[in-house]
Design an enzyme around this catalytic site. Structure first.
Site, PDB file in Angstrom:
ATOM      1  N   ASP A 257       0.864  -1.186   0.000  1.00 35.22           N
ATOM      2  CA  ASP A 257       0.000   0.000   0.000  1.00 35.22           C
ATOM      3  C   ASP A 257       0.897   1.232   0.000  1.00 35.22           C
ATOM      4  O   ASP A 257       1.628   1.469   0.961  1.00 35.22           O
ATOM      5  CB  ASP A 257      -0.877  -0.029   1.263  1.00 35.22           C
ATOM      6  CG  ASP A 257      -1.870   1.130   1.329  1.00 35.22           C
ATOM      7  OD1 ASP A 257      -1.708   2.093   0.560  1.00 35.22           O
ATOM      8  OD2 ASP A 257      -2.791   1.059   2.156  1.00 35.22           O
TER       9      ASP A 257
ATOM     10  N   ASP B 116       4.407  11.232   2.053  1.00 32.55           N
ATOM     11  CA  ASP B 116       4.425  11.927   3.359  1.00 32.55           C
ATOM     12  C   ASP B 116       5.566  11.402   4.220  1.00 32.55           C
ATOM     13  O   ASP B 116       6.272  12.163   4.879  1.00 32.55           O
ATOM     14  CB  ASP B 116       3.093  11.731   4.095  1.00 32.55           C
ATOM     15  CG  ASP B 116       1.938  12.321   3.316  1.00 32.55           C
ATOM     16  OD1 ASP B 116       2.169  13.290   2.566  1.00 32.55           O
ATOM     17  OD2 ASP B 116       0.814  11.807   3.444  1.00 32.55           O
TER      18      ASP B 116
HETATM   19  P1  ATP Z   1       1.422   9.575  -1.809  1.00 32.51           P
HETATM   20  O1  ATP Z   1       0.691  10.766  -2.389  1.00 32.51           O
HETATM   21  O2  ATP Z   1       0.690   8.285  -1.957  1.00 32.51           O
HETATM   22  O3  ATP Z   1       1.927   9.804  -0.428  1.00 32.51           O
HETATM   23  P2  ATP Z   1       3.561  10.372  -3.603  1.00 32.51           P
HETATM   24  O4  ATP Z   1       3.075  10.332  -5.025  1.00 32.51           O
HETATM   25  O5  ATP Z   1       3.686  11.675  -2.952  1.00 32.51           O
HETATM   26  O6  ATP Z   1       2.752   9.345  -2.712  1.00 32.51           O
HETATM   27  P3  ATP Z   1       5.657   8.562  -4.435  1.00 32.51           P
HETATM   28  O7  ATP Z   1       6.541   9.219  -5.430  1.00 32.51           O
HETATM   29  O8  ATP Z   1       4.656   7.572  -4.918  1.00 32.51           O
HETATM   30  O9  ATP Z   1       5.011   9.693  -3.529  1.00 32.51           O
HETATM   31  O10 ATP Z   1       6.549   7.805  -3.344  1.00 32.51           O
HETATM   32  C1  ATP Z   1       7.390   8.472  -2.431  1.00 32.51           C
HETATM   33  C2  ATP Z   1       8.634   7.648  -2.167  1.00 32.51           C
HETATM   34  O11 ATP Z   1       8.245   6.403  -1.594  1.00 32.51           O
HETATM   35  C3  ATP Z   1       9.456   7.278  -3.415  1.00 32.51           C
HETATM   36  O12 ATP Z   1      10.363   8.309  -3.765  1.00 32.51           O
HETATM   37  C4  ATP Z   1      10.150   6.019  -2.942  1.00 32.51           C
HETATM   38  O13 ATP Z   1      11.285   6.356  -2.174  1.00 32.51           O
HETATM   39  C5  ATP Z   1       9.115   5.374  -2.010  1.00 32.51           C
HETATM   40  N1  ATP Z   1       8.304   4.380  -2.723  1.00 32.51           N
HETATM   41  C6  ATP Z   1       7.086   4.523  -3.289  1.00 32.51           C
HETATM   42  N2  ATP Z   1       6.674   3.380  -3.869  1.00 32.51           N
HETATM   43  C7  ATP Z   1       7.661   2.475  -3.661  1.00 32.51           C
HETATM   44  C8  ATP Z   1       7.861   1.089  -4.015  1.00 32.51           C
HETATM   45  N3  ATP Z   1       6.937   0.397  -4.701  1.00 32.51           N
HETATM   46  N4  ATP Z   1       9.022   0.490  -3.630  1.00 32.51           N
HETATM   47  C9  ATP Z   1       9.963   1.160  -2.913  1.00 32.51           C
HETATM   48  N5  ATP Z   1       9.834   2.472  -2.554  1.00 32.51           N
HETATM   49  C10 ATP Z   1       8.713   3.106  -2.931  1.00 32.51           C
HETATM   50  O1  RIB Z   2      -0.901  11.782   1.304  1.00 31.41           O
HETATM   51  C1  RIB Z   2      -1.920  10.890   1.675  1.00 31.41           C
HETATM   52  C2  RIB Z   2      -2.923  11.594   2.532  1.00 31.41           C
HETATM   53  O2  RIB Z   2      -3.559  12.607   1.774  1.00 31.41           O
HETATM   54  C3  RIB Z   2      -3.999  10.687   3.062  1.00 31.41           C
HETATM   55  O3  RIB Z   2      -3.692  10.239   4.364  1.00 31.41           O
HETATM   56  C4  RIB Z   2      -5.253  11.531   3.044  1.00 31.41           C
HETATM   57  O4  RIB Z   2      -5.659  11.852   4.313  1.00 31.41           O
HETATM   58  C5  RIB Z   2      -4.903  12.752   2.203  1.00 31.41           C
HETATM   59  O5  RIB Z   2      -5.046  13.942   2.899  1.00 31.41           O
END
Ligand code: ATP
Ligand code: RIB
Length: 280
Positions: free
Chosen positions: A227, A233
């Site tokens: 997940d 974050d």
């Molecule tokens: P969210 O909005 O869901 O918090 P995001 O889009 O801001 O995510 P991502 O770029 O998806 O952030 O992920 C943040 C970091 O998490 C990546 O730079 C990486 O270090 C780690 N990460 C995400 N997915 C994976 C994965 N499948 N395996 C290993 N590391 C991961």
């Molecule tokens: O970055 C993920 C978060 O964005 C979730 O926990 C949700 O609460 C949204 O605000």
């Protein structure tokens, strides 16, 4: 090593996760195979992650006078975080999060009370800013509240970090306030302006660190993702903790990658945010 003091502005409220096999086609009704409820919000997740990674954390938000708001504050206290909550006349925020069988997510947020966090409330917390090493901002709170935080951080020489999410176009003048920013790939494009220090997260591909003209690609730590909600974050919080401890941007990004990879191995956000000992 110095224990950094990190102040974070953010939205907080109840997050409801529903597990589905695939995301909706238009008009489709799906049955969820599991439900999970926890407190959340970008800044809130970052606050919990930063505290578990060793920082002293202050969290500033607005909530309604309701059970969800109360639950958010109680959980922060259990995590050893200082809550600074403005009580306002709207319902506490709420997020609906769908996760599919690949661990991808689709999030819908009702901001409610979070939209009423006032600049005056933020300004009334000057002593908190004064003792901070890092102030961490995002775009789930009103811009006037963020502006008030920027004024106090700059007055007291505190490093500002921005997680520009949910993204929108930003002026160069605004972005220049920040020591560094942590967009994901699409957010980086939406901001529409360059900055000296930027760490672009690339999901399972890792991260790209841009430090004053030098670009370094860091492949992700190899894990089996369950997940990815909140991975960004967790990454931003870990980066802020490492910078607060005096690490340079590249070293901090390596630490953040380790923390974020750990977080995607577990379902949901709160149970997945790692403690410092898990990364050593
Ligand atoms: P969210 O909005 O869901 O918090 P995001 O889009 O801001 O995510 P991502 O770029 O998806 O952030 O992920 C943040 C970091 O998490 C990546 O730079 C990486 O270090 C780690 N990460 C995400 N997915 C994976 C994965 N499948 N395996 C290993 N590391 C991961
Ligand atoms: O970055 C993920 C978060 O964005 C979730 O926990 C949700 O609460 C949204 O605000």
């Amino acid at each position: 090593m110095k224990r950094p003091v990190i102040t974070i502005l953010g939205l907080c409220g109840r997050s409801v996760f529903l597990q589905v096999n695939h995301f909706h086609h238009p008009g489709e009704t799906l049955h969820a195979s599991a439900i999970h409820i926890e407190p959340g919000g970008k800044g809130y997740n970052q606050a919990v992650a930063a505290a578990r990674l060793g920082a002293e954390v202050h969290f500033i938000a607005a909530c309604g006078e309701d059970e969800d708001g109360k639950a958010c504050s109680e959980f922060l206290l259990e995590e050893g975080i200082a809550p600074h909550i403005q009580i306002v006349k709207d319902a506490t925020a709420f997020a609906s999060i769908l996760t599919d069988e690949n661990g991808e997510n689709q999030v819908t947020v009702f901001r409610g009370a979070a939209d009423l966090l006032s600049a005056d409330f933020v300004s009334s917390l000057e002593p908190v800013f004064e003792k901070s090493d890092i102030v961490l901002l995002n775009f789930e709170v009103p811009s006037a509240a963020n502006e008030a935080a920027i004024v106090l951080a700059e007055k007291h020489g505190v490093k500002l970090i921005l997680n520009p999410a949910p993204a929108h176009l930003c002026s160069k003048e605004f972005i220049n306030h920040f020591f560094c920013i942590t967009p994901n790939e699409s957010e980086s494009k939406m901001i529409g302006t360059e900055t000296d220090r930027e760490v672009i997260t690339l999901g399972s591909k890792g991260a790209l660190v841009k430090d004053r003209g030098v670009e370094t690609y860091l492949p992700a730590v190899k894990v089996t993702a369950k997940d990815t909600t909140g991975a960004g974050d967790c990454f931003t919080a870990a980066l802020a903790v490492a910078i607060g401890e005096g690490k340079d941007l590249l070293e901090a990004a390596r630490f953040a990658q380790k923390a974020a990879a750990k977080s995607v191995e577990q379902a949901f956000v709160m149970p997945s945010l790692p403690y410092r000992y898990m990364l050593e």
